[in-house]
Design an enzyme around this catalytic site. Structure first.
Site, PDB file in Angstrom:
ATOM      1  CD  GLU A 134      49.095  35.534  34.571  1.00  0.00           C
ATOM      2  OE1 GLU A 134      48.482  35.455  33.514  1.00  0.00           O
ATOM      3  OE2 GLU A 134      48.694  35.016  35.596  1.00  0.00           O
ATOM      4  CG  LEU A 181      43.678  33.613  33.518  1.00  0.00           C
ATOM      5  CD1 LEU A 181      42.689  32.820  34.507  1.00  0.00           C
ATOM      6  CD2 LEU A 181      43.014  34.711  32.887  1.00  0.00           C
ATOM      7  CE1 TYR A 196      38.744  38.129  36.600  1.00  0.00           C
ATOM      8  CE2 TYR A 196      38.039  39.315  34.639  1.00  0.00           C
ATOM      9  CZ  TYR A 196      39.036  39.021  35.457  1.00  0.00           C
ATOM     10  OH  TYR A 196      40.480  39.355  35.371  1.00  0.00           O
ATOM     11  CE  LYS A 249      39.054  36.489  32.843  1.00  0.00           C
ATOM     12  NZ  LYS A 249      40.328  37.375  32.769  1.00  0.00           N
TER      13      LYS A 249
HETATM   14  N1  PLP Z   1      46.367  36.924  32.564  1.00  0.00           N
HETATM   15  C1  PLP Z   1      45.589  37.390  33.412  1.00  0.00           C
HETATM   16  C2  PLP Z   1      45.962  37.849  34.689  1.00  0.00           C
HETATM   17  C3  PLP Z   1      44.488  38.114  32.960  1.00  0.00           C
HETATM   18  O1  PLP Z   1      43.655  38.820  33.719  1.00  0.00           O
HETATM   19  C4  PLP Z   1      44.057  37.865  31.519  1.00  0.00           C
HETATM   20  C5  PLP Z   1      42.769  38.598  31.083  1.00  0.00           C
HETATM   21  O2  PLP Z   1      42.149  39.207  31.748  1.00  0.00           O
HETATM   22  C6  PLP Z   1      44.847  37.317  30.757  1.00  0.00           C
HETATM   23  C7  PLP Z   1      46.120  36.657  31.295  1.00  0.00           C
HETATM   24  C8  PLP Z   1      44.570  36.958  29.312  1.00  0.00           C
HETATM   25  O3  PLP Z   1      43.625  36.047  29.249  1.00  0.00           O
HETATM   26  P1  PLP Z   1      42.219  35.933  27.977  1.00  0.00           P
HETATM   27  O4  PLP Z   1      43.241  35.905  26.952  1.00  0.00           O
HETATM   28  O5  PLP Z   1      41.738  34.652  28.238  1.00  0.00           O
HETATM   29  O6  PLP Z   1      41.676  37.195  28.047  1.00  0.00           O
END
Ligand code: PLP
Length: 261
Positions: free
Chosen positions: A156, A181, A7, A123
């Site tokens: 994170e 991520l 996603y 993701k």
């Molecule tokens: N880390 C995780 C586990 C996430 O699910 C997300 C966003 O959904 C992020 C970090 C932040 O990513 P982004 O800045 O690309 O939305």
């Protein structure tokens, strides 16, 4: 079935996709890692996403895209021949005034042991550990859970990247060699913070360092840049949003709008 899908989420400002490039790049990478084809070209997908936004009549919010391997009888191995991937898109509204009020108050986070698989760089929609971590946070009255790995270091959040402004004023967030991520907001903010003259290091921190930090915050397409005012019930810094996170939130929103399509 099998969570065999990826996603992507874009922020939506005034009917336009914020900070779009990094999200398309990551989508292509996530799909590539799982040998799922892009469902259509990037240009066509942009049009379809924008049409979903238009039909939902939403100006400010989030656009969610899910691409799964396709429709086939249940079998763990990939269907052969390969199928056309399935696409689901939803658009949801965000009350920007309420979001700004929340950012001005800051949020609480709790820590939880890292429990995810080894490919958090993809993701995927397989988010059960994230669901459980988020529920733990909610039950503690917190907005986010920070995973802590076997070395005692924060990886994170369950749906965001984690940052501190340490006691020396250095911005720190986990490096991407770790199992995290690669947040698009994180990547843009690394640049924006450096341009604004901050010292920035992709270097891990412990929950204790977060408590001793001047500030902490989280980043993501949903939260943008959101100050963290407590960790496990103890205050970070003065227990209120600090100047760095507040300024970076403004800079990021400007960036997302300026790059929007
Ligand atoms: N880390 C995780 C586990 C996430 O699910 C997300 C966003 O959904 C992020 C970090 C932040 O990513 P982004 O800045 O690309 O939305």
């Amino acid at each position: 079935q099998f969570a065999d899908a990826v996603y992507e989420v874009w922020s939506l400002f005034d009917g336009r996709l914020g900070d779009p490039e990094g999200h398309f790049q990551r989508l292509e990478r996530s799909l590539g890692e799982l040998a799922i084809d892009m469902p259509m070209s990037r240009a066509a997908l942009t049009l379809v996403l924008k049409e979903a936004v238009r039909r939902n009549r939403i100006r400010d919010g989030l656009v969610y895209l899910q691409v799964s391997r396709g429709v086939a009888p249940r079998d763990h191995a990939f269907p052969r021949p390969a199928l056309p991937p399935s696409v689901v898109i939803t658009v949801s509204r965000v009350d920007r005034a309420a979001a700004e009020a929340r950012a001005a108050r800051g949020v609480a986070v709790v820590t939880t042991p890292e429990s995810r698989w080894g490919r958090c760089d993809i993701k995927t929609v397989g988010l059960l550990p994230n669901v459980l971590a988020k529920q733990k946070a909610r039950e503690a009255g917190a907005a986010e859970a920070w995973y802590v790995d076997d070395l005692g270091l924060v990886t994170e959040g369950a749906s965001s990247n984690a940052w501190i402004v340490d006691a020396d004023g250095v911005l720190r967030t986990r490096d991407t060699n770790a199992n995290i991520l690669r947040g698009v907001t994180r990547l843009s903010l690394l640049d924006l913070a450096r341009q604004a003259g901050h010292k920035v290091e992709e270097r891990p921190f412990t929950p204790q360092e977060a408590l001793a930090a001047r500030e902490a915050f989280i980043t993501g397409a949903g939260t943008l840049v959101l100050p963290v005012v407590s960790v496990d019930g103890k205050p970070v810094g003065e227990g209120k949003p600090g100047p760095v996170a507040t300024t970076l939130r403004r800079l990021y929103i400007e960036h997302a709008k300026a790059t929007s399509v």
